[in-house]
Design an enzyme around this catalytic site. Structure first.
Site, PDB file in Angstrom:
ATOM      1  N   LYS A   1      21.322  58.337  50.370  1.00  0.00           N
ATOM      2  CA  LYS A   1      20.959  59.573  50.415  1.00  0.00           C
ATOM      3  C   LYS A   1      19.829  59.987  51.047  1.00  0.00           C
ATOM      4  O   LYS A   1      18.745  59.284  50.487  1.00  0.00           O
ATOM      5  CB  LYS A   1      21.461  60.224  48.958  1.00  0.00           C
ATOM      6  CG  LYS A   1      21.530  61.707  48.993  1.00  0.00           C
ATOM      7  CD  LYS A   1      21.726  62.324  47.731  1.00  0.00           C
ATOM      8  CE  LYS A   1      21.975  63.750  47.632  1.00  0.00           C
ATOM      9  NZ  LYS A   1      22.066  64.204  46.389  1.00  0.00           N
TER      10      LYS A   1
ATOM     11  N   SER B   1      26.404  66.236  41.816  1.00  0.00           N
ATOM     12  CA  SER B   1      26.161  65.992  43.026  1.00  0.00           C
ATOM     13  C   SER B   1      26.795  64.799  43.621  1.00  0.00           C
ATOM     14  O   SER B   1      26.683  64.162  44.735  1.00  0.00           O
ATOM     15  CB  SER B   1      24.655  65.963  43.621  1.00  0.00           C
ATOM     16  OG  SER B   1      24.331  67.515  43.722  1.00  0.00           O
TER      17      SER B   1
ATOM     18  N   SER C   1      26.015  67.675  46.254  1.00  0.00           N
ATOM     19  CA  SER C   1      25.062  67.648  47.483  1.00  0.00           C
ATOM     20  C   SER C   1      25.218  66.070  48.130  1.00  0.00           C
ATOM     21  O   SER C   1      24.561  66.036  49.356  1.00  0.00           O
ATOM     22  CB  SER C   1      23.666  68.030  47.052  1.00  0.00           C
ATOM     23  OG  SER C   1      23.191  66.837  46.209  1.00  0.00           O
TER      24      SER C   1
END
Lengths: 474, 487
Positions: free
Chosen positions: B79, B178, B154
């Site tokens: 990420k 997330s 996210s």
């Protein structure tokens, strides 16, 4: 009308830790810009702070030395504001749970002893340094993250002199406790000064102003003297004091406004979620208490007692930890501590003041001073030669015995040589001889001086005196 | 035989260990899949192919020298919020344009020490603020199961590249859901560890008291392995906890005999999509069939979780994001007249709408006069939420709940209404506020062929338990074997 003055200080002290408050970067002064930095103290994405335990210890030690209550549970908070020298745009500090609460510092001012109470002592991180070069601004982050201890006083001082005396007393304690070297020129100690005046008889404190970021004690005195007069003049003229933050212009000797209360920051303090609260056990605090160093007042009493020094000598020597250290080390190698004290109080203090140096900056060692004193006591050199050698040792260091040889300053005690010089002086100054015989004592001193001059300062004065008296009485 | 990119970590590692191929071959195949599919999926912000191949060759060389790393040669998608030395780390934000990490996050360093390769920066909501990955400043990621749908957020890029077999495994971060939400929407496993279990050092902070790094994988065993490598105390993170790390793989079994699983009644409410509710009910019955006892429990503070979460998270974010100022790295607007002009214009240009909204919200709740009413009160409610969980875990081993009220919805469907969007976190945020652990495991599909995730919630340091429950469920169902049809 008479006005009554109230002063409070916030003193920021850089702690003498090897590494920064929240990372492993070194704290050395004077390194090339931005060479003592890492992701943590530069506020890089993802970097996290870790508390420097030595900084906690030094702050608690300070608290113990000034009689604070040590908070068994304190925490760190974020103080939010934007400034280019602040990497994270928040400063990690302690808001409502500082490490130390209360305490007091005893001061001596104009012959009177008083106590200035402390509100609190807390720990935070220093910011970087901004530099402005023509149309450019640059920031050096070496200082960012240096452990900074803030000592807040109660509004207990009532004159610039008392504020000055407080700073001196505080510095003594911090140096004695090995908390901070307190080198003002390296910015180890900086303070914000709050002050107000009120007409005599008025109970409520007057409106205060705050002078920011003073970095010399003399500056604090000057700024306060100016600001208090300004406030009194304003009130006397029927005006009002605006609560504001000021800076002191040292060149012009005046304070000027930085911002007023209306544009004061809302710092939005909240507990720093990156750090756990600091819990100090009673055992831990007790262990640190056992490590407390001797304080200036205790040392003064001990010097008086242990070395049989006059109270005055002890006080002057104890005022600076490193002067007292020097004295004790030299006294260990000398027959009479008072003789060492005399050298410290006269030659040493004189040269330090003249050259504006601290004792740790000079080249002479305590062993060299002890050696020098021995040379005088064994009549190897006379007092005048000793002073010459002291000055050389002060600047360049070295072994006094070797210097005596190099400079040819060994004392002359040979009766035959000295008798010839005495004869020469008497023959060359008939007027002084007749003056002496007519009862003028000053003439004897003059003749002594002449003999010393002829010996290039090396004659043993005791023998010269004896020989001179003998020959003049013939 | 399955292609390299379709393998799990364990399968890929076994194939490499058997000498049936090299890390270079693995990475080449993976890069091929990314080239073929990421045009549709858009899960990656950046893939440095040359660097990926260099890392693979280095791993192959280490293997020849006898290196025995648990992840030697296995590529992991990261990420964009996590610092990997030398790689860009923009957090899907314009304000970090040009920033390259000078250091490895601790979790990355630990994976690297076991031989993992870091291939690709996965897309995300800017600074992890969002539930759909639509808040990325750079691109919209599409759900591989239906390209018209969001992948969740996210960590949506991480979830999408796993689902599309554009990655073997991925890392996400979970502040309010997330990791779990995109795992649910994309049909993969996502684990949010207990707060303090995995070091946050090197994870660009959104909300420091809530953030955790979590693995996103194709099965439970992979999640257990990645957690095994990343977990444990770190001297660089004061909030990481000094507790021994158990052997997570050792406790994985295919039954749930003697386990007591709770169903918090506040999570089984009218607002849940009936198809999702059906999948969850089926999963609960399945667990019962595996030997678990099912009991109803109560978490009465649940209705306050979303409000509490947004106050705490935004307050912390408002300070955490203050460092992005144009002074030291990243974006700086030109021709600023003074520092404050530089700040305001840089931050106005660099941050997206949602990030600005949360900074303003956070600044507000910390402001003098509002602090007690919002921030202090939120901390009190947070303590109640934590106490709720402590109480139910006295009688339950783990809890079963939906991850989200719905399956993946359509791109753009909720962007106009931030409050609706915030409700995506309704079943996940409490876990972060309580600092406990939870995972999402695939438990079925809607009639529109969109995956649904089952949330298994455990107490603090209960990862062993939730992995055991997840493994038993996963190994006795075959949801994980379904693949979307991409490109």
């Amino acid at each position: 009308m008479n006005y009554f003055t109230t002063i409070g200080l916030e003193v920021h002290v850089q702690l003498q830790t090897r590494t920064k408050m929240f990372c492993a970067c070194r704290t050395d002064f004077g390194a090339a810009p931005n060479t003592q930095v890492c992701p943590v103290c530069l506020g890089y994405p993802g970097a996290l702070p870790v508390i420097n335990q030595e900084a906690i210890r030094l702050t608690v030690m300070t608290g113990l030395m000034v009689g604070s209550r040590i908070n068994p549970w304190s925490k760190f908070d974020r103080k939010n504001y934007f400034y280019p020298d602040m990497p994270k745009n928040y400063q990690i500090t302690q808001f409502d749970q500082p490490l130390c609460l209360g305490g007091a510092v005893a001061i001596d001012c104009q012959g009177q002893s008083r106590v200035v109470r402390l509100t609190r002592i807390h720990l935070e991180e220093d910011v970087g340094k901004s530099m402005h070069v023509r149309d450019q601004s640059r920031v050096d982050f070496n200082r960012a993250g240096h452990p900074l201890m803030e000592i807040v006083t109660e509004p207990d001082m009532h004159s610039p002199e008392e504020a000055f005396a407080f700073l001196l007393a505080l510095k003594q304690i911090l140096v004695y406790g090995l908390i901070s070297p307190c080198n003002l020129e390296e910015g180890n100690l900086r303070c914000d000064v709050n002050c107000s005046v009120r007409p005599e008889g008025q109970a409520a404190l007057g409106t205060k102003t705050e002078i920011k970021n003073m970095n010399t004690f003399k500056g604090v005195h000057q700024a306060l003297t100016y600001e208090l007069q300004r406030q009194v003049a304003a009130l006397a003229a029927g005006g009002m004091i605006v609560q504001e933050t000021l800076r002191f212009d040292t060149d012009r000797g005046v304070t000027e406004s930085m911002r007023t209360k209306e544009d004061a920051h809302d710092y939005r303090y909240f507990p720093d979620p990156d750090l756990m609260p600091v819990a100090l056990s009673a055992e831990q605090i007790k262990a640190w208490e056992g490590m407390l160093p001797e304080l200036p007042r205790q040392r003064c009493e001990r010097l008086e007692r242990e070395y049989a020094l006059p109270a005055y000598d002890a006080k002057v020597l104890a005022a600076d930890k490193y002067v007292a250290d020097f004295f004790e080390e030299a006294a260990r190698g000398a027959a009479n501590p008072k003789t060492v004290s005399n050298w410290m109080m006269t030659e040493m203090m004189h040269l330090l003041a003249e050259k504006e140096l601290e004792i740790r900056q000079v080249k002479i060692t305590p062993q060299a001073l002890a050696g020098l004193i021995k040379l005088v006591e064994s009549h190897a050199i006379n007092g005048a030669a000793a002073k010459t050698i002291f000055a050389i040792l002060f600047d360049k260091g070295g072994d006094p015995a070797v210097l005596v040889g190099q400079l040819g300053l060994a004392q002359v005690s040979d009766i035959g040589t000295l008798a010839a010089l005495v004869r020469q002086a008497i023959d060359g100054n008939p007027k002084s001889v007749s003056d002496y015989k007519a009862g003028k004592e000053a003439a004897f001193k003059f003749l002594m001086g002449q003999v010393m001059r002829l010996s290039k300062g090396k004659a043993n004065p005791q023998i010269v005196q004896d020989l001179l008296k003998k020959q003049l009485s013939v | 035989m399955a292609e390299w990119n379709e393998l799990t970590v364990h399968e890929a590692k076994a194939r490499l260990d058997q000498g049936a191929g090299t890390a270079r071959e693995l990475v080449e195949t993976l890069l091929g899949a990314i080239r073929a599919r990421d045009k549709q999926v858009q899960g990656y912000l950046e893939v440095d192919e040359a660097d990926a191949l260099r890392q693979a060759e280095a791993a192959d060389a280490l293997r020849k020298k006898g290196h025995k790393g648990k992840l030697l040669g296995v590529p992991i998608a990261v990420k964009d919020l996590l610092n990997v030395q030398g790689q860009s780390c923009r957090c899907a934000s314009r304000i970090l344009e040009g920033y390259h990490s000078p250091y490895d996050a601790t979790a990355i360093a630990r994976l690297r020490a076991e031989g993992a390769l870091f291939v690709g920066r996965a897309n995300m909501d800017e600074f992890a603020m969002g539930s759909t990955t639509e808040n990325s400043a750079f691109k919209i990621t599409h759900n591989p199961w239906n390209l018209a749908c969001v992948p969740g957020g996210s960590s949506g890029g991480s979830g999408a590249v796993i689902a599309a077999d554009e990655a073997i495994a991925a890392l996400g971060t979970d502040t309010g859901g997330s990791v779990r939400l995109p795992a649910s929407f994309c049909g993969c496993v996502g684990l949010k560890p207990t707060y303090g279990r995995v070091s946050r050092y090197g994870l660009t902070a959104f909300a420091s008291s809530l953030d955790q790094i979590g693995p996103m994988t194709k099965d439970i065993r992979d999640a257990a392995l990645l957690l095994q490598v990343m977990a444990g105390h770190d001297g660089m993170d004061s909030t990481s906890i000094m507790a021994p790390v158990p052997d997570y793989a050792a406790n994985l079994r295919k039954d749930l005999k003697g386990m007591k699983l709770g169903l918090p009644k506040e999570y089984f409410i009218a607002g849940v999509d009936p198809e999702v509710a059906h999948c969850i009910q089926q999963a609960i019955r399945h667990c019962e069939g595996l030997g678990a006892t099912i009991v109803e429990v109560g978490l009465p503070a649940t209705p306050y979780a979303i409000a509490t979460y947004y106050i705490v998270a935004c307050a912390e974010a408002s300070a955490n994001l203050a460092r992005f100022d144009g002074v030291r790295y990243g974006l700086r607007v030109k021709d600023a007249t003074d520092p404050f002009d530089m700040y305001t214009r840089t931050r106005a240009a660099g941050f997206g709408t949602e990030v600005k909204r949360r900074i303003i919200l956070g600044t507000y709740v910390l402001s003098s006069g509002y602090y007690d009413a919002y921030y202090v009160r939120a901390q009190k409610v947070r303590a109640l939420i934590r106490a709720d969980f402590e109480k139910v875990f006295q009688s339950c081993d783990a809890l079963l709940t939906p991850v989200a009220p719905t399956a993946a919805y359509r791109l753009g469907e909720k962007t106009a209404d931030p409050l609706q969007m915030y409700l995506s976190d309704i079943f996940t945020a409490s876990v972060n506020l309580a600092g406990i652990c939870a995972l999402s495991v695939p438990c079925g599909f809607t009639s529109a062929n969109l995956p649904v995730g089952l949330q298994i919630v455990g107490p603090a340091f209960g990862e062993e338990t939730i992995l055991r429950v997840g493994f038993a469920y996963e190994q006795t169902t075959d949801w994980r074997l379904r693949k979307p049809d991409v490109g």
